[in-house]
Design an enzyme around this catalytic site. Structure first.
Site, PDB file in Angstrom:
ATOM      1  N   LYS A  22      40.420  24.416 -27.944  1.00  0.00           N
ATOM      2  CA  LYS A  22      39.805  24.936 -26.713  1.00  0.00           C
ATOM      3  C   LYS A  22      38.451  25.588 -27.004  1.00  0.00           C
ATOM      4  CE  LYS A  22      41.046  29.167 -25.191  1.00  0.00           C
ATOM      5  NZ  LYS A  22      39.936  30.102 -24.937  1.00  0.00           N
ATOM      6  N   ASN A  23      38.404  26.428 -28.038  1.00  0.00           N
ATOM      7  CA  ASN A  23      37.187  27.204 -28.278  1.00  0.00           C
ATOM      8  C   ASN A  23      36.063  26.370 -28.900  1.00  0.00           C
ATOM      9  OD1 ASN A  23      38.351  29.375 -27.116  1.00  0.00           O
ATOM     10  ND2 ASN A  23      38.753  30.509 -29.014  1.00  0.00           N
ATOM     11  N   CYS A 117      40.244  37.008 -21.302  1.00  0.00           N
ATOM     12  CA  CYS A 117      41.341  37.892 -21.719  1.00  0.00           C
ATOM     13  C   CYS A 117      40.804  39.297 -21.949  1.00  0.00           C
ATOM     14  CB  CYS A 117      41.965  37.377 -23.010  1.00  0.00           C
ATOM     15  SG  CYS A 117      42.921  35.875 -22.780  1.00  0.00           S
ATOM     16  N   ARG A 122      34.200  43.821 -23.928  1.00  0.00           N
ATOM     17  CA  ARG A 122      33.677  42.548 -24.431  1.00  0.00           C
ATOM     18  C   ARG A 122      32.193  42.464 -24.056  1.00  0.00           C
ATOM     19  NH1 ARG A 122      37.972  37.669 -24.061  1.00  0.00           N
ATOM     20  NH2 ARG A 122      36.523  36.880 -25.622  1.00  0.00           N
ATOM     21  N   ASP A 308      42.814  35.920 -33.103  1.00  0.00           N
ATOM     22  CA  ASP A 308      43.596  35.173 -32.106  1.00  0.00           C
ATOM     23  C   ASP A 308      44.968  34.751 -32.627  1.00  0.00           C
ATOM     24  OD1 ASP A 308      41.499  35.503 -30.396  1.00  0.00           O
ATOM     25  OD2 ASP A 308      40.977  33.382 -30.217  1.00  0.00           O
ATOM     26  N   ARG A 400      45.906  28.888 -20.183  1.00  0.00           N
ATOM     27  CA  ARG A 400      44.456  28.919 -20.442  1.00  0.00           C
ATOM     28  C   ARG A 400      44.115  28.189 -21.735  1.00  0.00           C
ATOM     29  NH1 ARG A 400      41.873  34.324 -18.464  1.00  0.00           N
ATOM     30  NH2 ARG A 400      40.104  33.089 -19.081  1.00  0.00           N
TER      31      ARG A 400
HETATM   32  C1  UD1 Z   1      35.623  34.228 -29.140  1.00  0.00           C
HETATM   33  C2  UD1 Z   1      36.910  33.594 -28.685  1.00  0.00           C
HETATM   34  C3  UD1 Z   1      38.048  34.625 -28.709  1.00  0.00           C
HETATM   35  C4  UD1 Z   1      38.145  35.261 -30.097  1.00  0.00           C
HETATM   36  C5  UD1 Z   1      36.794  35.798 -30.556  1.00  0.00           C
HETATM   37  C6  UD1 Z   1      36.818  36.279 -31.990  1.00  0.00           C
HETATM   38  C7  UD1 Z   1      36.087  31.902 -27.168  1.00  0.00           C
HETATM   39  C8  UD1 Z   1      35.971  31.425 -25.758  1.00  0.00           C
HETATM   40  N1  UD1 Z   1      36.721  33.072 -27.352  1.00  0.00           N
HETATM   41  O1  UD1 Z   1      35.336  35.259 -28.201  1.00  0.00           O
HETATM   42  O2  UD1 Z   1      39.247  33.949 -28.400  1.00  0.00           O
HETATM   43  O3  UD1 Z   1      39.072  36.331 -30.058  1.00  0.00           O
HETATM   44  O4  UD1 Z   1      35.782  34.764 -30.457  1.00  0.00           O
HETATM   45  O5  UD1 Z   1      37.208  35.256 -32.850  1.00  0.00           O
HETATM   46  O6  UD1 Z   1      35.657  31.250 -28.098  1.00  0.00           O
HETATM   47  N2  UD1 Z   1      30.394  41.706 -29.743  1.00  0.00           N
HETATM   48  C9  UD1 Z   1      29.424  42.639 -29.478  1.00  0.00           C
HETATM   49  N3  UD1 Z   1      28.351  42.253 -28.714  1.00  0.00           N
HETATM   50  C10 UD1 Z   1      28.222  40.977 -28.232  1.00  0.00           C
HETATM   51  C11 UD1 Z   1      29.230  40.037 -28.523  1.00  0.00           C
HETATM   52  C12 UD1 Z   1      30.311  40.439 -29.271  1.00  0.00           C
HETATM   53  O7  UD1 Z   1      29.525  43.785 -29.883  1.00  0.00           O
HETATM   54  O8  UD1 Z   1      27.225  40.699 -27.567  1.00  0.00           O
HETATM   55  C13 UD1 Z   1      31.590  42.109 -30.539  1.00  0.00           C
HETATM   56  C14 UD1 Z   1      32.870  42.088 -29.710  1.00  0.00           C
HETATM   57  O9  UD1 Z   1      33.072  43.282 -29.023  1.00  0.00           O
HETATM   58  C15 UD1 Z   1      33.908  41.837 -30.791  1.00  0.00           C
HETATM   59  C16 UD1 Z   1      33.168  40.967 -31.825  1.00  0.00           C
HETATM   60  O10 UD1 Z   1      31.791  41.132 -31.554  1.00  0.00           O
HETATM   61  O11 UD1 Z   1      34.239  43.053 -31.391  1.00  0.00           O
HETATM   62  C17 UD1 Z   1      33.509  39.508 -31.780  1.00  0.00           C
HETATM   63  O12 UD1 Z   1      33.228  38.986 -30.509  1.00  0.00           O
HETATM   64  P1  UD1 Z   1      32.835  37.445 -30.314  1.00  0.00           P
HETATM   65  O13 UD1 Z   1      32.924  36.719 -31.614  1.00  0.00           O
HETATM   66  O14 UD1 Z   1      31.561  37.392 -29.559  1.00  0.00           O
HETATM   67  O15 UD1 Z   1      34.005  36.926 -29.359  1.00  0.00           O
HETATM   68  P2  UD1 Z   1      33.908  35.937 -28.143  1.00  0.00           P
HETATM   69  O16 UD1 Z   1      32.869  34.889 -28.427  1.00  0.00           O
HETATM   70  O17 UD1 Z   1      33.852  36.684 -26.874  1.00  0.00           O
END
Ligand code: UD1
Length: 421
Positions: A22-23, A117, A122, A308, A400
């Site tokens: 999915k991701n 989620c 986030r 995850d 999802r």
């Molecule tokens: C993606 C996955 C999610 C998984 C996560 C970490 C998808 C659709 N979702 O989420 O299932 O749990 O990767 O493997 O692919 N952060 C910041 N600022 C930002 C962005 C992120 O501080 O602008 C922090 C977040 O709070 C978190 C960490 O970075 O602590 C990782 O987040 P990120 O890798 O961006 O997760 P997602 O892409 O949202």
């Protein structure tokens, strides 16, 4: 509304085929916007997050046709920016990828604040900072994020404070057709980043280093459509591996990349399961006959243990002999499911970012709630190894990201069904 009912205590056996990731599928589907052409994407999991992504693409003018259950054709020639409605965007996290894709193709973008989620804050600050470094102005307007670069984006060196998956994807999308060389440092290294780059390179992009912590993108003038097959879902694979370790038995997984499973396999072995792989055949076999023993898991960015996968390991730790811990290193609040495990008799306590499990406990079936996608899978695993009947509600969140979880587990011998509430 539906619920899942499980009568626990049955060992699992046989073979299960892992779906596409999915991701990886989600960023690739949004990346088709950049081509303005027809792309055929194979091994797309027919899960509800993908359905929402395709609805978003239709809403902005793409033609979307499912050719088979897992192959989708997307023609983005007629796409226009800034048209996606808030109600669609807000249903998922990956809608944020509209920003990078629309900015890259049209130099302007708009997305309703992405949902997804809930495991704590986030933020999108790294995405926004990266776009700003590339020359975009980013603002919010009535719940939408709006990004504009009236004179076009420019190449830049972007350092990410955290190797965020979402920010890395978005910056790749913004950079592929931006003139000059963009360098992303401290980039996410997840296999889905490499898969996105493979797709884009087939479309004519020039991306090097995806899968490593420095990604170099030389902007090309235009992209064209292509055919691409999405990589197998390492989280779905890990979920079946954890299910076998919890319930006992022996299961062979098909369509899996063993290398992506290293951290999960290592922890399962530490807990007493046997894990073997045939990399060429793309299969792995997991067996567990002896009692489980305690271990410690710390979630981290890839190639660390995936956040995850941590909820799915929690039922194993309840049943394991000794004291186990999970330390969450990525999200601020990912232990909401612990209360549900306590209803089933687990001895778990949470202190900050660490959950401590005292085992072994024989879980007992109970009515529990699936709080989010992976926590829902954890409830299913807990139900498989518990005595008696477990009833899981709010199961739509599982849809999802897992295609036919109940059907696949049933085929492995689980006593599991999905019924109307
Ligand atoms: C993606 C996955 C999610 C998984 C996560 C970490 C998808 C659709 N979702 O989420 O299932 O749990 O990767 O493997 O692919 N952060 C910041 N600022 C930002 C962005 C992120 O501080 O602008 C922090 C977040 O709070 C978190 C960490 O970075 O602590 C990782 O987040 P990120 O890798 O961006 O997760 P997602 O892409 O949202």
């Amino acid at each position: 509304m539906e619920k899942i009912i499980i009568k626990g205590g049955r060992r699992l056996g046989g073979e299960v085929s892992v779906s596409g990731m999915k991701n990886a599928a989600l960023p690739i589907l949004f990346a088709t916007i950049l081509t303005g052409d027809k792309c055929v994407i194979d091994n797309v999991p027919p899960v509800s997050d993908v359905t929402i992504a395709l609805d978003i693409l239709r809403a902005i003018g793409a033609e979307v046709t499912w050719r088979t259950r897992t192959r989708v054709a997307v023609n983005t020639a007629g796409v226009r920016p800034c048209l996606s409605p808030y109600q669609l965007d807000n249903q998922m996290r990956a809608s944020a990828y509209l920003l990078g894709a629309e900015l890259g193709r049209f130099s302007r973008a708009r997305v309703g604040w992405p949902g997804g989620c809930n495991f704590g804050t986030r933020p999108l600050d790294l995405h926004i900072k990266g776009f700003e470094t590339m020359g975009a102005a980013v603002s919010t307007d009535s719940g939408y994020i709006v990004a504009e670069a009236p004179n076009g984006l420019h190449a830049a060196s972007v350092y990410l404070d955290i190797p965020s998956v979402g920010a890395t994807v978005n910056l790749i999308l913004a950079a592929v057709t931006t003139p000059g060389t963009t360098v992303i440092t401290n980039a996410a290294r997840e296999p889905h980043i490499a898969d996105l780059a493979d797709f884009l390179n087939k479309c004519g992009a020039d991306i090097r280093g995806a899968g490593e912590d420095e990604i170099v993108i030389r902007g090309v003038e235009r992209l064209h459509g292509c055919s691409h097959t999405v990589i197998p879902d390492m989280i779905e694979a890990g979920t079946y591996m954890a299910a076998v370790a919890a319930a006992g038995g022996s299961v062979t997984l098909r369509n899996v990349v063993a290398d992506h499973m290293d951290s999960v396999s290592a922890k399962l072995r530490e807990m007493g399961a046997e894990v073997t792989a045939d990399a060429e055949a793309g299969t792995m076999t997991v067996s567990r006959t002896a009692p489980l023993c305690a271990t410690h898991v710390k979630t981290y960015f890839y190639p660390g243990f995936p956040t995850d996968m941590q909820p799915q390991f929690a039922p194993l730790m309840c049943c394991a002999e000794g004291i186990s811990t999970i330390s969450e290193g990525v999200w601020s609040n990912r232990f909401r499911y612990v209360d549900e495990l306590c209803k089933m008799g687990a001895h778990v306590s949470v202190d900050g970012s660490t959950a401590t499990f005292i085992g072994p406990v024989t879980l007992q079936g109970a009515p529990v709630v699936a709080f989010d996608l992976r926590a829902g899978a954890a409830m299913v695993i807990a139900g498989l190894c518990a005595g008696g009947q477990t009833e899981i509600t709010n199961v739509e969140v599982i849809d999802r990201g897992f295609y036919n979880l109940v059907g696949k587990l049933k085929k492995l011998g689980a006593d599991i069904k999905r019924v109307e509430e």
